[in-house]
Design a protein around this motif. Structure first.
Motif, PDB file in Angstrom:
ATOM      1  N   LEU A  25      43.988  42.539  39.790  1.00 34.52           N
ATOM      2  CA  LEU A  25      44.498  42.336  38.867  1.00 34.52           C
ATOM      3  C   LEU A  25      46.208  41.474  39.580  1.00 34.52           C
ATOM      4  O   LEU A  25      46.408  41.208  39.988  1.00 34.52           O
ATOM      5  N   SER A  31      50.886  37.576  36.274  1.00 35.36           N
ATOM      6  CA  SER A  31      50.465  37.167  34.524  1.00 35.36           C
ATOM      7  C   SER A  31      50.433  36.547  34.159  1.00 35.36           C
ATOM      8  O   SER A  31      51.227  35.727  34.253  1.00 35.36           O
ATOM      9  N   GLY A  80      40.938  38.563  31.168  1.00 32.41           N
ATOM     10  CA  GLY A  80      40.528  39.394  32.145  1.00 32.41           C
ATOM     11  C   GLY A  80      38.270  38.741  31.867  1.00 32.41           C
ATOM     12  O   GLY A  80      38.613  38.461  30.799  1.00 32.41           O
ATOM     13  N   PHE A  99      43.029  39.681  35.585  1.00 33.01           N
ATOM     14  CA  PHE A  99      42.450  40.749  35.860  1.00 33.01           C
ATOM     15  C   PHE A  99      40.594  41.036  36.171  1.00 33.01           C
ATOM     16  O   PHE A  99      40.024  40.248  35.066  1.00 33.01           O
TER      17      PHE A  99
END
Length: 335
Positions: A215, A295, A204, A301
């Motif tokens: 997130l 993800s 991130g 993030f």
């Protein structure tokens, strides 16, 4: 947002610029018009930058003298002068503190050229001892949302603004986070036997131009389940009750084997500022949001302003790394 007053030209015109480590072009003209002076030089390039969402600007690239503070002056800094700008209210543009490679492709016809940042030029001109800058923010406590509570240190760090040691993390190799001040980190909610993995080690970015803590969608869903937060239609944020807040645990962010604890107080929006985001007085809103992608996207993030209000941050160009340290406000209960 955090804003710095930056002088451009000689005599200087002062502009209110967003302090943005997620962008590298420095530009003016969103609100206050650019005033050319004897140090101004128009280039042959146009410039266009699209920020997150629908924000951005387009205009003409100039070089000019830029004054960051008394005795801290950049000669011949390349700056954008906006003819159109979207998404910028009550500010004049951006002070770009991101990596220089983000500027490639923003000029035309010089599409392959990078634009040295203010930090690059301060260092190359011998004005600062190190090729780095450090950012210190404090939690906002004024109900107006306007207060002097930050500092940028160009060329090094200010030991009076942090506690303990600085933990450094190399720039991640995972794209697209690697194009920014990107690091690898993992997230967990609670500690010990009560710990819940929110996000396994992934890439991130650290971005002072982002207010909250987005997130990846699956991580956000895990955080929402763990906290019991309910989506608030007015603010778009998760809302929790006072009882839920009383039972709330910390969010632990592990970077380079060092754990950085975001306490329950650090995870809520400042209640004195609820009206600014369309919220209800006395309600409790969480700063963790959904970035819109699961993800594994390469940018899972964003450690934004609310994280940086709790941890001192060093952006080290020379060594291609980002540093983090606790501050006197890491455990503050100001929210």
């Amino acid at each position: 947002m955090y804003v710095a007053v930056v002088g451009v030209g000689s005599p200087a015109t002062n502009y209110d610029l967003i302090v943005d480590t997620g962008s590298s072009n420095t530009w003016v003209g969103a609100s206050k018009s650019y005033t050319p002076t004897s140090t101004s030089q128009q280039t042959s390039d146009s410039v266009s930058v699209t920020e997150s969402g629908s924000t951005g600007f387009s205009g003409t690239e100039y070089t000019d003298q830029v004054t960051l503070a008394s005795g801290l002056v950049v000669s011949g800094q390349s700056i954008g002068v906006a003819s159109t700008a979207k998404g910028f209210k009550d500010v004049d543009g951006i002070l770009g503190l991101g990596p220089v490679d983000l500027t490639v492709g923003t000029l035309s016809p010089d599409t392959s050229s990078a634009i040295p940042t203010v930090v690059d030029n301060l260092f190359s001109q011998g004005s600062i001892p190190g090729h780095e800058c450090s950012v210190y923010f404090e939690p906002i406590t004024d109900s107006s949302g306007i207060q002097q509570n930050g500092q940028i240190t160009f060329g090094g760090t200010d030991s009076s603004k942090f506690t303990g040691e600085i933990t450094y993390a190399p720039i991640t190799t995972t794209s697209p986070a690697s194009n920014y001040w990107g690091v690898d980190a993992s997230f967990s909610y609670g500690s010990g036997s009560d710990s819940t993995t929110i996000l396994s080690a992934t890439a991130g970015i650290v971005d002072s131009g982002t207010t909250l803590l987005p997130l990846a969608t699956d991580a956000f869903n895990s955080f929402q389940k763990a906290t019991g937060g309910v989506k608030d239609s007015a603010t778009g944020l998760l809302s929790i009750t006072s009882q839920q807040f009383g039972n709330m645990k910390s969010l632990y962010v592990t970077i380079s084997d060092t754990v950085f604890e975001l306490t329950p107080n650090a995870l809520i929006w400042p209640r004195s500022l609820n009206s600014i985001i369309g919220g209800t007085a006395g309600s409790i809103y969480l700063i963790v949001t959904d970035n819109g992608s699961n993800s594994g996207s390469g940018l899972d993030f964003i450690l934004g302003q609310k994280f940086m209000e709790r941890f001192y941050t060093v952006f080290d160009t020379a060594n291609q790394r980002v540093g983090f340290a606790t501050t006197p406000f890491t455990d503050a209960t100001s929210n």
